[in-house]
Design a protein around this motif. Structure first.
Motif, PDB file in Angstrom:
ATOM      1  N   ILE A 184       0.843  -1.209   0.000  1.00  0.00           N
ATOM      2  CA  ILE A 184       0.000   0.000   0.000  1.00  0.00           C
ATOM      3  C   ILE A 184       0.874   1.254   0.000  1.00  0.00           C
ATOM      4  O   ILE A 184       0.598   2.220  -0.714  1.00  0.00           O
ATOM      5  N   LEU A 231      -3.825  -6.188  -1.192  1.00  0.00           N
ATOM      6  CA  LEU A 231      -4.975  -5.876  -0.334  1.00  0.00           C
ATOM      7  C   LEU A 231      -6.248  -6.488  -0.926  1.00  0.00           C
ATOM      8  O   LEU A 231      -7.021  -7.149  -0.223  1.00  0.00           O
ATOM      9  N   ILE A 262      -8.582  -9.425   0.810  1.00  0.00           N
ATOM     10  CA  ILE A 262     -10.014  -9.287   1.101  1.00  0.00           C
ATOM     11  C   ILE A 262     -10.780 -10.459   0.484  1.00  0.00           C
ATOM     12  O   ILE A 262     -11.686 -11.023   1.109  1.00  0.00           O
ATOM     13  N   CYS A 283     -16.388   9.237   7.669  1.00  0.00           N
ATOM     14  CA  CYS A 283     -15.357   8.454   7.001  1.00  0.00           C
ATOM     15  C   CYS A 283     -14.338   9.397   6.379  1.00  0.00           C
ATOM     16  O   CYS A 283     -14.651  10.532   6.038  1.00  0.00           O
ATOM     17  N   HIS A 292     -13.343   9.646   3.687  1.00  0.00           N
ATOM     18  CA  HIS A 292     -13.727  10.133   2.369  1.00  0.00           C
ATOM     19  C   HIS A 292     -13.962  11.632   2.397  1.00  0.00           C
ATOM     20  O   HIS A 292     -13.599  12.336   1.469  1.00  0.00           O
ATOM     21  N   ARG A 303     -17.612   9.818  -1.008  1.00  0.00           N
ATOM     22  CA  ARG A 303     -17.590   8.438  -1.481  1.00  0.00           C
ATOM     23  C   ARG A 303     -17.929   8.402  -2.965  1.00  0.00           C
ATOM     24  O   ARG A 303     -18.743   9.176  -3.424  1.00  0.00           O
ATOM     25  N   VAL A 335     -22.691  -6.941   0.594  1.00  0.00           N
ATOM     26  CA  VAL A 335     -22.704  -5.512   0.943  1.00  0.00           C
ATOM     27  C   VAL A 335     -21.604  -5.221   1.963  1.00  0.00           C
ATOM     28  O   VAL A 335     -20.842  -4.258   1.818  1.00  0.00           O
ATOM     29  N   GLY A 336     -21.497  -6.071   2.974  1.00  0.00           N
ATOM     30  CA  GLY A 336     -20.476  -5.886   3.994  1.00  0.00           C
ATOM     31  C   GLY A 336     -19.079  -5.847   3.384  1.00  0.00           C
ATOM     32  O   GLY A 336     -18.264  -4.985   3.718  1.00  0.00           O
ATOM     33  N   TYR A 337     -18.812  -6.754   2.453  1.00  0.00           N
ATOM     34  CA  TYR A 337     -17.478  -6.803   1.879  1.00  0.00           C
ATOM     35  C   TYR A 337     -17.196  -5.646   0.916  1.00  0.00           C
ATOM     36  O   TYR A 337     -16.052  -5.215   0.775  1.00  0.00           O
ATOM     37  N   VAL A 349     -18.366  -2.591   1.465  1.00  0.00           N
ATOM     38  CA  VAL A 349     -18.037  -1.486   2.381  1.00  0.00           C
ATOM     39  C   VAL A 349     -16.629  -1.693   2.963  1.00  0.00           C
ATOM     40  O   VAL A 349     -15.827  -0.762   3.040  1.00  0.00           O
ATOM     41  N   LEU A 350     -16.339  -2.937   3.344  1.00  0.00           N
ATOM     42  CA  LEU A 350     -15.019  -3.236   3.919  1.00  0.00           C
ATOM     43  C   LEU A 350     -13.896  -2.911   2.936  1.00  0.00           C
ATOM     44  O   LEU A 350     -12.902  -2.268   3.293  1.00  0.00           O
ATOM     45  N   LYS A 351     -14.071  -3.342   1.692  1.00  0.00           N
ATOM     46  CA  LYS A 351     -13.031  -3.119   0.683  1.00  0.00           C
ATOM     47  C   LYS A 351     -12.816  -1.627   0.459  1.00  0.00           C
ATOM     48  O   LYS A 351     -11.678  -1.157   0.420  1.00  0.00           O
ATOM     49  N   ASP A 352     -13.936  -0.901   0.344  1.00  0.00           N
ATOM     50  CA  ASP A 352     -13.847   0.546   0.153  1.00  0.00           C
ATOM     51  C   ASP A 352     -13.107   1.193   1.334  1.00  0.00           C
ATOM     52  O   ASP A 352     -12.226   2.039   1.154  1.00  0.00           O
ATOM     53  N   HIS A 353     -13.457   0.750   2.535  1.00  0.00           N
ATOM     54  CA  HIS A 353     -12.825   1.270   3.756  1.00  0.00           C
ATOM     55  C   HIS A 353     -11.315   0.998   3.737  1.00  0.00           C
ATOM     56  O   HIS A 353     -10.499   1.871   4.017  1.00  0.00           O
ATOM     57  N   MET A 354     -10.968  -0.224   3.389  1.00  0.00           N
ATOM     58  CA  MET A 354      -9.550  -0.623   3.363  1.00  0.00           C
ATOM     59  C   MET A 354      -8.781   0.168   2.298  1.00  0.00           C
ATOM     60  O   MET A 354      -7.633   0.565   2.520  1.00  0.00           O
ATOM     61  N   MET A 355      -9.414   0.371   1.135  1.00  0.00           N
ATOM     62  CA  MET A 355      -8.732   1.027   0.016  1.00  0.00           C
ATOM     63  C   MET A 355      -8.585   2.537   0.243  1.00  0.00           C
ATOM     64  O   MET A 355      -7.815   3.185  -0.471  1.00  0.00           O
ATOM     65  N   CYS A 399      -9.714   4.901   3.721  1.00  0.00           N
ATOM     66  CA  CYS A 399      -9.363   5.322   5.088  1.00  0.00           C
ATOM     67  C   CYS A 399      -8.150   4.555   5.612  1.00  0.00           C
ATOM     68  O   CYS A 399      -7.164   5.135   6.054  1.00  0.00           O
ATOM     69  N   SER A 412      -5.944   2.609   4.132  1.00  0.00           N
ATOM     70  CA  SER A 412      -4.709   2.772   3.353  1.00  0.00           C
ATOM     71  C   SER A 412      -4.055   4.128   3.624  1.00  0.00           C
ATOM     72  O   SER A 412      -2.820   4.220   3.732  1.00  0.00           O
ATOM     73  N   ASN A 442     -22.592   9.709   4.557  1.00  0.00           N
ATOM     74  CA  ASN A 442     -21.149   9.476   4.473  1.00  0.00           C
ATOM     75  C   ASN A 442     -20.534   9.156   5.844  1.00  0.00           C
ATOM     76  O   ASN A 442     -19.437   9.616   6.173  1.00  0.00           O
ATOM     77  N   TYR A 464     -18.854   6.993   8.998  1.00  0.00           N
ATOM     78  CA  TYR A 464     -17.621   6.205   9.109  1.00  0.00           C
ATOM     79  C   TYR A 464     -17.876   4.719   8.781  1.00  0.00           C
ATOM     80  O   TYR A 464     -18.766   4.085   9.353  1.00  0.00           O
ATOM     81  N   CYS A 465     -17.059   4.193   7.845  1.00  0.00           N
ATOM     82  CA  CYS A 465     -17.226   2.818   7.362  1.00  0.00           C
ATOM     83  C   CYS A 465     -17.257   1.813   8.507  1.00  0.00           C
ATOM     84  O   CYS A 465     -18.017   0.837   8.469  1.00  0.00           O
ATOM     85  N   LEU A 505     -20.079  -1.004   9.102  1.00  0.00           N
ATOM     86  CA  LEU A 505     -19.781  -2.437   9.160  1.00  0.00           C
ATOM     87  C   LEU A 505     -20.306  -3.073  10.446  1.00  0.00           C
ATOM     88  O   LEU A 505     -20.810  -4.197  10.428  1.00  0.00           O
ATOM     89  N   ILE A 524     -23.881  -3.605   9.933  1.00  0.00           N
ATOM     90  CA  ILE A 524     -24.141  -4.748   9.034  1.00  0.00           C
ATOM     91  C   ILE A 524     -23.948  -6.066   9.793  1.00  0.00           C
ATOM     92  O   ILE A 524     -24.746  -7.008   9.650  1.00  0.00           O
TER      93      ILE A 524
END
Lengths: 98, 98, 98, 98
Positions: free
Chosen positions: B79, B87, B91, C5, C7, C13, C62-64, C66-72, C74, C76, D42, D44-45, D49, D52
């Motif tokens: 990253i 990453l 996931i 977030c 974002h 987002r 849906v959870g994944y 959001v998780l991926k977006d969060h990881m990529m 915030c 990161s 918007n 916080y992710c 989560l 969810i």
């Protein structure tokens, strides 16, 4: 004897099923050993994780074989005697299985 | 060497963590062996299932220790170099873990 | 603002992703409503359960996302600043997701 | 009528249980709506989560209430008639539930 499965009341567990279960458990033990070696050899984490996911699935299969056998024998016998306690217990345990 | 974890690039995996992981894997192997014995002794299915659920949880813990280590080292290094491929891969693997 | 977030720090987002997520959530709400109707109509439990399993899978997706977006985003960003706290938090949350 | 649960054969589904299930489904629909709003705002992710994960757990509960009811009625009736097909089917569906 409460500790023993209702199988003992009539007949022992089906031999074929016992053999099947033990083969699966042996294979899982081998896979676990493989993960241990992968860690010793400092192998790529991604590959270790894929192997762990495979073991989890194999273990889930074992759990469902035991559950199905339990439901088809002990639990069904109890249901026929209008005793639903082992069914309720089995459902609670199922919730804890992956 | 693609097959090896990025740990090797700099430093080997943290010794403490390796020890922790191997202890956990040994314990799980012992628990699996216990399930095998329970089946030999025709033990109550409900107890076998509770044991299997415990192994599943122990295995999930191991998976998450490896995942966290992977994320904190390999994935984080990538990253920092603006490479998000490991990453995304991590996931996808996580989705397959229990 | 801790509640928002990361974002918001830079850009909102991604619109496409928001639309995708909201479409999925709408579809899940529709499926839930369908289950409610199935119960009113005293439909076969097996069919109700298959529908519930489908909703669980849709929710996991849906959870994944959001998780991926969060990881990529915030997570990161924090990693690039050598702050691993949001990564650790994200992994803890992932353990709780199905 | 194959499409309908065995409940209809004798008595409708227990009213209390239907009310309980519908309340739970309504609450889940509200939680889903909450997630949708969180995305609009918007938020916080990490919080999204956690929400969810809560919905997933609530949905799992609903699934197990339906499963238990199914097992205690339809499946048990079949077992008493030495018909194990609905039990086998129920176990296969359970494997697909979270």
């Amino acid at each position: 004897m409460e500790d023993y499965c209702c199988h003992t009341k009539h007949t022992p567990r089906d031999e074929k099923m016992v053999k099947n279960l033990k083969q699966r458990l042996n294979r899982i033990a081998g896979q676990l050993n493989g993960v241990s070696k992968m860690i010793d050899e400092n192998r790529y984490c991604g590959d270790v994780l894929i192997q762990i996911a495979a073991i989890e699935n194999a273990l889930k299969e074992v759990g469902y074989i035991v559950l199905k056998d339990h439901m088809m024998t002990c639990v069904s016998d109890d249901i026929k005697n209008n005793d639903f306690s082992s069914l309720e217990e089995a459902i609670e345990i199922t919730k804890k299985l992956k």
